[in-house]
Design a protein around this motif. Structure first.
Motif, PDB file in Angstrom:
ATOM      1  N   VAL A 140       0.849  -1.192   0.000  1.00 35.10           N
ATOM      2  CA  VAL A 140       0.000   0.000   0.000  1.00 35.10           C
ATOM      3  C   VAL A 140       0.878   1.232   0.000  1.00 35.10           C
ATOM      4  CG1 VAL A 140      -1.776   1.297   1.232  1.00 35.10           C
ATOM      5  CG2 VAL A 140      -1.796  -1.198   1.317  1.00 35.10           C
ATOM      6  N   GLN A 141       0.539   2.187  -0.837  1.00 34.67           N
ATOM      7  CA  GLN A 141       1.131   3.516  -0.739  1.00 34.67           C
ATOM      8  C   GLN A 141       0.156   4.413   0.005  1.00 34.67           C
ATOM      9  OE1 GLN A 141       2.255   4.157  -5.074  1.00 34.67           O
ATOM     10  NE2 GLN A 141       3.944   5.213  -4.075  1.00 34.67           N
ATOM     11  N   PRO A 142       0.537   4.941   1.172  1.00 39.36           N
ATOM     12  CA  PRO A 142      -0.421   5.731   1.954  1.00 39.36           C
ATOM     13  C   PRO A 142      -0.515   7.192   1.568  1.00 39.36           C
ATOM     14  CG  PRO A 142       1.600   5.441   3.193  1.00 39.36           C
ATOM     15  CD  PRO A 142       1.782   4.682   1.906  1.00 39.36           C
ATOM     16  N   GLY A 143       0.482   7.705   0.812  1.00 35.44           N
ATOM     17  CA  GLY A 143       0.513   9.144   0.580  1.00 35.44           C
ATOM     18  C   GLY A 143       0.796   9.550  -0.844  1.00 35.44           C
ATOM     19  N   GLY A 144       0.249   8.833  -1.813  1.00 32.55           N
ATOM     20  CA  GLY A 144       0.465   9.191  -3.209  1.00 32.55           C
ATOM     21  C   GLY A 144       1.745   8.607  -3.766  1.00 32.55           C
ATOM     22  N   ALA A 145       2.061   8.993  -4.993  1.00 25.45           N
ATOM     23  CA  ALA A 145       3.187   8.414  -5.717  1.00 25.45           C
ATOM     24  C   ALA A 145       4.528   8.657  -5.045  1.00 25.45           C
ATOM     25  CB  ALA A 145       3.221   8.964  -7.145  1.00 25.45           C
ATOM     26  N   SER A 146       4.613   9.673  -4.202  1.00 24.79           N
ATOM     27  CA  SER A 146       5.882  10.015  -3.552  1.00 24.79           C
ATOM     28  C   SER A 146       6.153   9.200  -2.298  1.00 24.79           C
ATOM     29  CB  SER A 146       5.901  11.504  -3.185  1.00 24.79           C
ATOM     30  OG  SER A 146       5.693  12.317  -4.311  1.00 24.79           O
ATOM     31  N   SER A 147       5.239   8.329  -1.916  1.00 23.97           N
ATOM     32  CA  SER A 147       5.388   7.635  -0.631  1.00 23.97           C
ATOM     33  C   SER A 147       5.925   6.220  -0.796  1.00 23.97           C
ATOM     34  CB  SER A 147       4.048   7.597   0.105  1.00 23.97           C
ATOM     35  OG  SER A 147       3.062   6.941  -0.667  1.00 23.97           O
ATOM     36  N   PRO A 148       6.843   5.795   0.079  1.00 20.70           N
ATOM     37  CA  PRO A 148       7.297   4.406   0.095  1.00 20.70           C
ATOM     38  C   PRO A 148       6.144   3.476   0.454  1.00 20.70           C
ATOM     39  CG  PRO A 148       8.773   5.825   1.366  1.00 20.70           C
ATOM     40  CD  PRO A 148       7.545   6.619   1.072  1.00 20.70           C
ATOM     41  N   ILE A 160      22.988   0.326  -9.703  1.00 15.89           N
ATOM     42  CA  ILE A 160      23.013   1.751 -10.077  1.00 15.89           C
ATOM     43  C   ILE A 160      21.769   2.455  -9.546  1.00 15.89           C
ATOM     44  CG2 ILE A 160      22.941   3.381 -12.000  1.00 15.89           C
ATOM     45  CD1 ILE A 160      24.606   1.367 -13.607  1.00 15.89           C
ATOM     46  N   LEU A 161      20.617   1.800  -9.684  1.00 16.02           N
ATOM     47  CA  LEU A 161      19.374   2.380  -9.168  1.00 16.02           C
ATOM     48  C   LEU A 161      19.461   2.594  -7.658  1.00 16.02           C
ATOM     49  CD1 LEU A 161      16.674   0.390 -11.196  1.00 16.02           C
ATOM     50  CD2 LEU A 161      17.231   2.817 -11.424  1.00 16.02           C
ATOM     51  N   LYS A 162      20.016   1.653  -6.951  1.00 16.55           N
ATOM     52  CA  LYS A 162      20.153   1.788  -5.495  1.00 16.55           C
ATOM     53  C   LYS A 162      21.045   2.977  -5.127  1.00 16.55           C
ATOM     54  CE  LYS A 162      19.473  -3.110  -4.342  1.00 16.55           C
ATOM     55  NZ  LYS A 162      20.110  -4.347  -3.799  1.00 16.55           N
ATOM     56  N   SER A 163      22.049   3.242  -5.941  1.00 18.55           N
ATOM     57  CA  SER A 163      22.978   4.341  -5.641  1.00 18.55           C
ATOM     58  C   SER A 163      22.309   5.706  -5.747  1.00 18.55           C
ATOM     59  CB  SER A 163      24.185   4.287  -6.585  1.00 18.55           C
ATOM     60  OG  SER A 163      23.827   4.687  -7.901  1.00 18.55           O
ATOM     61  N   LEU A 164      21.190   5.772  -6.472  1.00 16.54           N
ATOM     62  CA  LEU A 164      20.500   7.049  -6.653  1.00 16.54           C
ATOM     63  C   LEU A 164      19.927   7.573  -5.339  1.00 16.54           C
ATOM     64  CD1 LEU A 164      18.624   6.352 -10.004  1.00 16.54           C
ATOM     65  CD2 LEU A 164      20.765   7.592  -9.667  1.00 16.54           C
ATOM     66  N   THR A 206      11.543   7.517  -3.817  1.00 18.35           N
ATOM     67  CA  THR A 206      11.225   6.853  -2.551  1.00 18.35           C
ATOM     68  C   THR A 206      10.437   5.565  -2.764  1.00 18.35           C
ATOM     69  OG1 THR A 206       9.325   8.341  -2.334  1.00 18.35           O
ATOM     70  CG2 THR A 206      11.310   8.932  -1.128  1.00 18.35           C
ATOM     71  N   PHE A 207       9.482   5.569  -3.696  1.00 19.50           N
ATOM     72  CA  PHE A 207       8.754   4.333  -4.004  1.00 19.50           C
ATOM     73  C   PHE A 207       9.710   3.287  -4.552  1.00 19.50           C
ATOM     74  CE2 PHE A 207       6.702   1.611  -7.154  1.00 19.50           C
ATOM     75  CZ  PHE A 207       5.685   1.044  -6.405  1.00 19.50           C
ATOM     76  N   LEU A 208      10.566   3.708  -5.477  1.00 19.73           N
ATOM     77  CA  LEU A 208      11.524   2.781  -6.080  1.00 19.73           C
ATOM     78  C   LEU A 208      12.411   2.146  -5.025  1.00 19.73           C
ATOM     79  CD1 LEU A 208      13.078   1.485  -8.428  1.00 19.73           C
ATOM     80  CD2 LEU A 208      14.365   3.631  -8.647  1.00 19.73           C
ATOM     81  N   MET A 209      12.952   2.937  -4.114  1.00 22.36           N
ATOM     82  CA  MET A 209      13.839   2.384  -3.091  1.00 22.36           C
ATOM     83  C   MET A 209      13.097   1.395  -2.192  1.00 22.36           C
ATOM     84  SD  MET A 209      16.718   3.544  -3.839  1.00 22.36           S
ATOM     85  CE  MET A 209      16.833   4.455  -5.380  1.00 22.36           C
ATOM     86  N   SER A 210      11.834   1.680  -1.921  1.00 27.24           N
ATOM     87  CA  SER A 210      11.085   0.775  -1.048  1.00 27.24           C
ATOM     88  C   SER A 210      10.793  -0.557  -1.734  1.00 27.24           C
ATOM     89  CB  SER A 210       9.789   1.441  -0.576  1.00 27.24           C
ATOM     90  OG  SER A 210       8.863   1.619  -1.625  1.00 27.24           O
ATOM     91  N   PHE A 229      10.819  -6.012  -2.608  1.00 25.80           N
ATOM     92  CA  PHE A 229      10.470  -6.917  -3.701  1.00 25.80           C
ATOM     93  C   PHE A 229      11.637  -7.111  -4.669  1.00 25.80           C
ATOM     94  CE2 PHE A 229       6.615  -4.752  -2.256  1.00 25.80           C
ATOM     95  CZ  PHE A 229       5.817  -5.841  -1.917  1.00 25.80           C
ATOM     96  N   PRO A 230      12.844  -7.432  -4.157  1.00 29.64           N
ATOM     97  CA  PRO A 230      13.996  -7.603  -5.047  1.00 29.64           C
ATOM     98  C   PRO A 230      13.809  -8.740  -6.035  1.00 29.64           C
ATOM     99  CG  PRO A 230      14.494  -8.458  -2.866  1.00 29.64           C
ATOM    100  CD  PRO A 230      13.187  -7.726  -2.744  1.00 29.64           C
TER     101      PRO A 230
END
Length: 432
Positions: free
Chosen positions: A284-292, A377-381, A399-403, A408-409
């Protein structure tokens, strides 16, 4: 019909009566709070009541509105109030409902706030796509003017105020308050370096308060019913109600006004009717696209500003997006990456280049052409794109991407090594 857990304050009467008509709004107590503020309270009284109520900004940051109002310097310069109606966060549609179906509540909230901060003029910065909302607001403003709630010497007092509706061009970055002010002045919608903050040098270089639509819509009720009433709703540090925009894999998506502190389980499974038939909750994302993302283990988490943050996400705009096992997190991350890349204003290199390269790498992985090195590379961002730009778009874009990289690796690995989307595989394959 309202769900028993709903508490309709801002949404009272919506769907039952046409609140775009001022006579209907007045019939349910509308503009009584404005009369009370102008005739029984000083501007300092109003500020003190809103500060006591601990009304936290509903636009994402959750900063107390009354405290924000107090930052304006008393130096004799003209002051402005800007209402942020540039609702552009994916998954969030609560401001739009208030604008289109209860415009007089917003107008009343703006007038009381303008009185409290002694603003000489107020502006509503409206998302460009809200064509209906613009028409509704303009009509409501004229109705309010005809009734003596706008213009010179409102309700026979020495308080005068005008409200200007300004339509943007649909740029997400203009939801950032200084980007909004730049656009409102006629320039490019680019955020500004801070300090100075808008309270000191905002619109046209003058002291300016910027508040969200939902935040301002709470003000009339606090003035009319008192801070103690407001504090009796929600949690100790997050009082009041919140409009939750629920979407995704639920039976009853929509806007629901609920006390802050309701649990995620109650919101999804009681109010929104649960998941689609035969599905299981994934994230679940609780706060829109910007939320983990939050996980099924967080179902009993109270949804308030501080508790959600402690759990590793943000309540933000309360745009709650529900994902089940059929949702591919790689594809969803790519969707968001494309959005943030498109909406970056381009001022700052880490944001301009970082969002673009995030989208390119995710597209490569989603198509089955990526490598595990691309994942690293994505993780380094997370480091390269944090704290390096004028505004927070760069920080929040990943933030979503990092979460999902954390939780879910296996989905990224499946796209890379299996050349297939794990979410599209049969249940027995996903569970293996």
């Amino acid at each position: 019909m309202a769900h028993p857990l709903e508490m309709r304050v801002l949404t009272q009467g919506i769907g039952e009566v046409d609140l775009t008509r001022i006579e209907n709004y007045e019939a349910q107590g509308g503009y009584a709070a404005l009369r009370k503020a102008l005739k029984q309270m000083t501007p300092q009284d109003v500020q003190a009541e809103v500060k006591k109520a601990n009304l936290r900004g509903r636009g994402g940051a959750g900063f107390p509105a009354g405290v924000k109002w107090g930052f304006l310097p008393d130096d004799g310069r003209p002051r402005y109030l800007a209402c942020n109606g540039d609702e552009s966060e994916p998954g969030t549609f609560n401001n739009r409902m208030l604008i289109e179906f209860n415009p007089h509540l917003l107008i009343e909230g703006i007038l009381i706030a303008a009185y409290a901060v002694r603003a000489s003029k107020s502006f509503i910065y409206l998302r460009g796509e809200f064509k209906k909302g613009a028409r509704v607001l303009e009509d409501a403003i004229e109705q309010a003017r005809a009734k003596g709630y706008l213009g010179d010497n409102i309700l026979g007092t020495d308080f005068s105020q005008e409200i200007v509706v300004h339509r943007g061009a649909g740029a997400y970055i203009c939801g950032e308050e200084t980007g909004l002010l730049s656009s409102l002045e006629g320039g490019r919608g680019e955020p500004r370096n801070k300090p100075p903050f808008p309270a000191v040098a905002g619109l046209y270089g003058m002291p300016t308060v910027v508040n969200n639509v939902e935040t301002l819509c709470n003000v009339p009720f606090i003035v009319e019913r008192g801070a103690d009433w407001f504090l009796s709703i929600g949690t100790e540090n997050s009082p009041g109600t919140k409009l939750f925009s629920v979407s995704g894999m639920v039976r009853r998506p929509g806007n629901y006004e609920l006390p802050l502190g309701i649990t995620m389980r109650e919101l999804i499974f009681d109010v929104a009717g649960g998941l689609l038939p035969g599905r299981t909750l994934k994230a679940v994302q609780p706060g829109g696209a910007s939320s983990p993302v939050l996980l099924p283990e967080h179902l009993d988490l109270p949804l308030d500003f501080d508790t959600v943050q402690k759990a590793g996400s943000i309540l933000g705009t309360a745009g709650v997006m529900v994902f089940d096992e059929t949702v591919c997190m790689v594809r969803t991350a790519l969707y968001y990456a494309d959005f943030f890349s498109h909406e970056s204003c381009g001022q700052c290199t880490p944001c301009r280049e970082g969002t673009a390269w995030t989208a390119r790498l995710l597209r490569k992985i989603e198509r089955g052409q990526g490598t595990m090195e691309d994942v690293e590379i994505l993780k380094s961002l997370d480091t390269l794109m944090s704290g390096t730009t004028i505004c927070l778009l760069s920080d929040f874009s990943k933030t979503f991407l990092m979460s999902v990289l954390k939780h879910f690796p296996e989905e990224f690995e499946a796209h890379i090594k299996g050349r297939a989307c794990l979410a599209e595989q049969p249940q027995e394959v996903r569970s293996a």
